[in-house]
Design a protein around this motif. Sequence first.
Motif, PDB file in Angstrom:
ATOM      1  N   LEU A  59       0.812  -1.216   0.000  1.00  0.00           N
ATOM      2  CA  LEU A  59       0.000   0.000   0.000  1.00  0.00           C
ATOM      3  C   LEU A  59       0.843   1.262   0.000  1.00  0.00           C
ATOM      4  CD1 LEU A  59      -2.673  -1.071   2.636  1.00  0.00           C
ATOM      5  CD2 LEU A  59      -2.767  -1.265   0.130  1.00  0.00           C
ATOM      6  N   TRP A  60       1.968   1.260   0.756  1.00  0.00           N
ATOM      7  CA  TRP A  60       2.832   2.433   0.804  1.00  0.00           C
ATOM      8  C   TRP A  60       4.220   2.039   1.276  1.00  0.00           C
ATOM      9  CZ3 TRP A  60      -1.176   2.089   4.501  1.00  0.00           C
ATOM     10  CH2 TRP A  60      -0.763   1.860   5.808  1.00  0.00           C
ATOM     11  N   VAL A  61       5.152   2.938   0.996  1.00  0.00           N
ATOM     12  CA  VAL A  61       6.502   2.889   1.546  1.00  0.00           C
ATOM     13  C   VAL A  61       6.733   4.246   2.181  1.00  0.00           C
ATOM     14  CG1 VAL A  61       8.973   2.698   1.047  1.00  0.00           C
ATOM     15  CG2 VAL A  61       7.319   1.293  -0.242  1.00  0.00           C
ATOM     16  N   ALA A  62       7.151   4.255   3.445  1.00  0.00           N
ATOM     17  CA  ALA A  62       7.437   5.510   4.145  1.00  0.00           C
ATOM     18  C   ALA A  62       8.897   5.515   4.556  1.00  0.00           C
ATOM     19  CB  ALA A  62       6.536   5.653   5.374  1.00  0.00           C
ATOM     20  N   ARG A  63       9.618   6.540   4.159  1.00  0.00           N
ATOM     21  CA  ARG A  63      11.032   6.692   4.521  1.00  0.00           C
ATOM     22  C   ARG A  63      11.156   7.918   5.413  1.00  0.00           C
ATOM     23  NH1 ARG A  63      13.104   5.663  -1.571  1.00  0.00           N
ATOM     24  NH2 ARG A  63      12.976   3.392  -1.492  1.00  0.00           N
ATOM     25  N   TYR A  64      11.829   7.724   6.563  1.00  0.00           N
ATOM     26  CA  TYR A  64      11.927   8.820   7.526  1.00  0.00           C
ATOM     27  C   TYR A  64      13.085   8.602   8.494  1.00  0.00           C
ATOM     28  CZ  TYR A  64       9.420   5.391  10.372  1.00  0.00           C
ATOM     29  OH  TYR A  64       9.039   4.245  11.027  1.00  0.00           O
ATOM     30  N   PRO A  65      13.651   9.715   9.006  1.00  0.00           N
ATOM     31  CA  PRO A  65      14.691   9.621  10.026  1.00  0.00           C
ATOM     32  C   PRO A  65      14.060   9.686  11.417  1.00  0.00           C
ATOM     33  CG  PRO A  65      14.527  11.883   9.278  1.00  0.00           C
ATOM     34  CD  PRO A  65      13.497  11.087   8.495  1.00  0.00           C
ATOM     35  N   PRO A 107       4.796   9.537  10.129  1.00  0.00           N
ATOM     36  CA  PRO A 107       5.083   8.477   9.160  1.00  0.00           C
ATOM     37  C   PRO A 107       4.201   7.231   9.293  1.00  0.00           C
ATOM     38  CG  PRO A 107       7.125   9.392   9.980  1.00  0.00           C
ATOM     39  CD  PRO A 107       6.011   9.956  10.841  1.00  0.00           C
ATOM     40  N   ILE A 108       3.529   7.080  10.409  1.00  0.00           N
ATOM     41  CA  ILE A 108       2.557   5.992  10.535  1.00  0.00           C
ATOM     42  C   ILE A 108       1.163   6.532  10.225  1.00  0.00           C
ATOM     43  CG2 ILE A 108       1.460   4.379  12.144  1.00  0.00           C
ATOM     44  CD1 ILE A 108       4.198   4.181  13.564  1.00  0.00           C
ATOM     45  N   ARG A 109       0.835   7.683  10.767  1.00  0.00           N
ATOM     46  CA  ARG A 109      -0.490   8.278  10.628  1.00  0.00           C
ATOM     47  C   ARG A 109      -0.824   8.645   9.184  1.00  0.00           C
ATOM     48  NH1 ARG A 109       0.415  13.000  13.243  1.00  0.00           N
ATOM     49  NH2 ARG A 109       0.855  13.989  11.249  1.00  0.00           N
ATOM     50  N   GLU A 110       0.024   9.426   8.562  1.00  0.00           N
ATOM     51  CA  GLU A 110      -0.305  10.007   7.257  1.00  0.00           C
ATOM     52  C   GLU A 110      -0.548   8.966   6.157  1.00  0.00           C
ATOM     53  OE1 GLU A 110      -1.119  13.192   6.713  1.00  0.00           O
ATOM     54  OE2 GLU A 110      -0.849  13.487   8.853  1.00  0.00           O
ATOM     55  N   PRO A 111       0.344   8.008   5.933  1.00  0.00           N
ATOM     56  CA  PRO A 111       0.065   7.022   4.871  1.00  0.00           C
ATOM     57  C   PRO A 111      -1.191   6.202   5.146  1.00  0.00           C
ATOM     58  CG  PRO A 111       2.376   6.945   5.500  1.00  0.00           C
ATOM     59  CD  PRO A 111       1.681   7.811   6.505  1.00  0.00           C
ATOM     60  N   ALA A 112      -1.388   5.795   6.402  1.00  0.00           N
ATOM     61  CA  ALA A 112      -2.550   4.968   6.735  1.00  0.00           C
ATOM     62  C   ALA A 112      -3.856   5.724   6.497  1.00  0.00           C
ATOM     63  CB  ALA A 112      -2.459   4.496   8.187  1.00  0.00           C
ATOM     64  N   VAL A 113      -3.939   6.943   7.003  1.00  0.00           N
ATOM     65  CA  VAL A 113      -5.164   7.730   6.850  1.00  0.00           C
ATOM     66  C   VAL A 113      -5.413   8.064   5.380  1.00  0.00           C
ATOM     67  CG1 VAL A 113      -6.257   9.956   7.394  1.00  0.00           C
ATOM     68  CG2 VAL A 113      -5.144   8.619   9.204  1.00  0.00           C
ATOM     69  N   ALA A 114      -4.377   8.441   4.652  1.00  0.00           N
ATOM     70  CA  ALA A 114      -4.550   8.782   3.234  1.00  0.00           C
ATOM     71  C   ALA A 114      -5.016   7.568   2.437  1.00  0.00           C
ATOM     72  CB  ALA A 114      -3.251   9.338   2.666  1.00  0.00           C
ATOM     73  N   TYR A 115      -4.465   6.403   2.715  1.00  0.00           N
ATOM     74  CA  TYR A 115      -4.906   5.197   2.009  1.00  0.00           C
ATOM     75  C   TYR A 115      -6.358   4.859   2.364  1.00  0.00           C
ATOM     76  CZ  TYR A 115      -5.838   0.438   0.821  1.00  0.00           C
ATOM     77  OH  TYR A 115      -6.459  -0.684   0.338  1.00  0.00           O
ATOM     78  N   ASP A 130      12.746  15.567   7.229  1.00  0.00           N
ATOM     79  CA  ASP A 130      12.635  16.179   8.551  1.00  0.00           C
ATOM     80  C   ASP A 130      11.203  15.936   9.021  1.00  0.00           C
ATOM     81  OD1 ASP A 130      12.177  17.946  10.696  1.00  0.00           O
ATOM     82  OD2 ASP A 130      13.440  19.507   9.843  1.00  0.00           O
ATOM     83  N   LEU A 131      11.044  15.323  10.191  1.00  0.00           N
ATOM     84  CA  LEU A 131       9.710  14.995  10.682  1.00  0.00           C
ATOM     85  C   LEU A 131       8.878  16.219  11.058  1.00  0.00           C
ATOM     86  CD1 LEU A 131      10.396  11.767  12.741  1.00  0.00           C
ATOM     87  CD2 LEU A 131       9.426  11.981  10.446  1.00  0.00           C
ATOM     88  N   ASN A 132       9.509  17.390  11.111  1.00  0.00           N
ATOM     89  CA  ASN A 132       8.777  18.627  11.383  1.00  0.00           C
ATOM     90  C   ASN A 132       8.209  19.254  10.110  1.00  0.00           C
ATOM     91  OD1 ASN A 132       9.223  18.647  14.218  1.00  0.00           O
ATOM     92  ND2 ASN A 132      11.337  19.254  13.806  1.00  0.00           N
ATOM     93  N   GLU A 133       8.479  18.639   8.982  1.00  0.00           N
ATOM     94  CA  GLU A 133       8.010  19.120   7.683  1.00  0.00           C
ATOM     95  C   GLU A 133       7.063  18.093   7.067  1.00  0.00           C
ATOM     96  OE1 GLU A 133       8.836  22.097   6.446  1.00  0.00           O
ATOM     97  OE2 GLU A 133      10.095  22.523   8.190  1.00  0.00           O
ATOM     98  N   PRO A 134       6.214  18.534   6.129  1.00  0.00           N
ATOM     99  CA  PRO A 134       5.336  17.565   5.449  1.00  0.00           C
ATOM    100  C   PRO A 134       6.154  16.597   4.588  1.00  0.00           C
ATOM    101  CG  PRO A 134       4.631  19.831   5.035  1.00  0.00           C
ATOM    102  CD  PRO A 134       5.953  19.895   5.727  1.00  0.00           C
ATOM    103  N   ALA A 135       5.591  15.446   4.350  1.00  0.00           N
ATOM    104  CA  ALA A 135       6.235  14.456   3.481  1.00  0.00           C
ATOM    105  C   ALA A 135       6.114  14.868   2.026  1.00  0.00           C
ATOM    106  CB  ALA A 135       5.577  13.099   3.677  1.00  0.00           C
ATOM    107  N   VAL A 136       7.045  14.383   1.233  1.00  0.00           N
ATOM    108  CA  VAL A 136       6.943  14.463  -0.214  1.00  0.00           C
ATOM    109  C   VAL A 136       6.410  13.104  -0.650  1.00  0.00           C
ATOM    110  CG1 VAL A 136       8.244  14.662  -2.366  1.00  0.00           C
ATOM    111  CG2 VAL A 136       8.861  16.079  -0.389  1.00  0.00           C
ATOM    112  N   THR A 137       5.385  13.084  -1.501  1.00  0.00           N
ATOM    113  CA  THR A 137       4.783  11.823  -1.925  1.00  0.00           C
ATOM    114  C   THR A 137       4.878  11.647  -3.433  1.00  0.00           C
ATOM    115  OG1 THR A 137       2.569  12.766  -2.141  1.00  0.00           O
ATOM    116  CG2 THR A 137       3.159  11.810   0.009  1.00  0.00           C
TER     117      THR A 137
END
Length: 144
Positions: A59-65, A107-115, A130-137
């Motif tokens: 469903l998704w791949v999330a990459r984050y520090p 990184p857990i919330r956004e992909p799950a809710v969007a899907y 940066d976790l303080n910024e929005p993700a690029v998708t």
Amino acid sequence: MTGHQLAVGAVLRRGKDVLLISDPPDWALPGGAVGAGEPLLAKVGQEAGYASVLAERLLWVARYPAGGVEYEMLGFEVTGVGPHDGSGAWVPLAEAVDRLSRMWFAPIREPAVAYLTGRARVATLWTWTDLNEPAVTHPRVSSA
């Protein structure tokens, strides 16, 4: 960054319900970090209350520090194998979206809710530098 870590999360459905697990103070999808040599979906099966699970689609791949580690989380739609042991809570889709929307970790919330709300396509790549910024998708996810 000091290393890389693979993680996995999963959407399990039963009719119009979604399985969530309690991760105080939040609710989450089953999953977590994958240990060296651990089967990819073993933790999902344990948390979901099934002997094992079968991956139906990515469903998704999330990459984050996080904490000096680069994470790559794979989100799958899965089917449970064998009887369910009663773990977690089966909740209607709207309630699952509401509970997941309140989770603190993007990184857990956004992909799950969007899907789950149909705003993200299957196999969307989410990248946070940066976790303080929005993700690029990729592809682009529609607005809420």
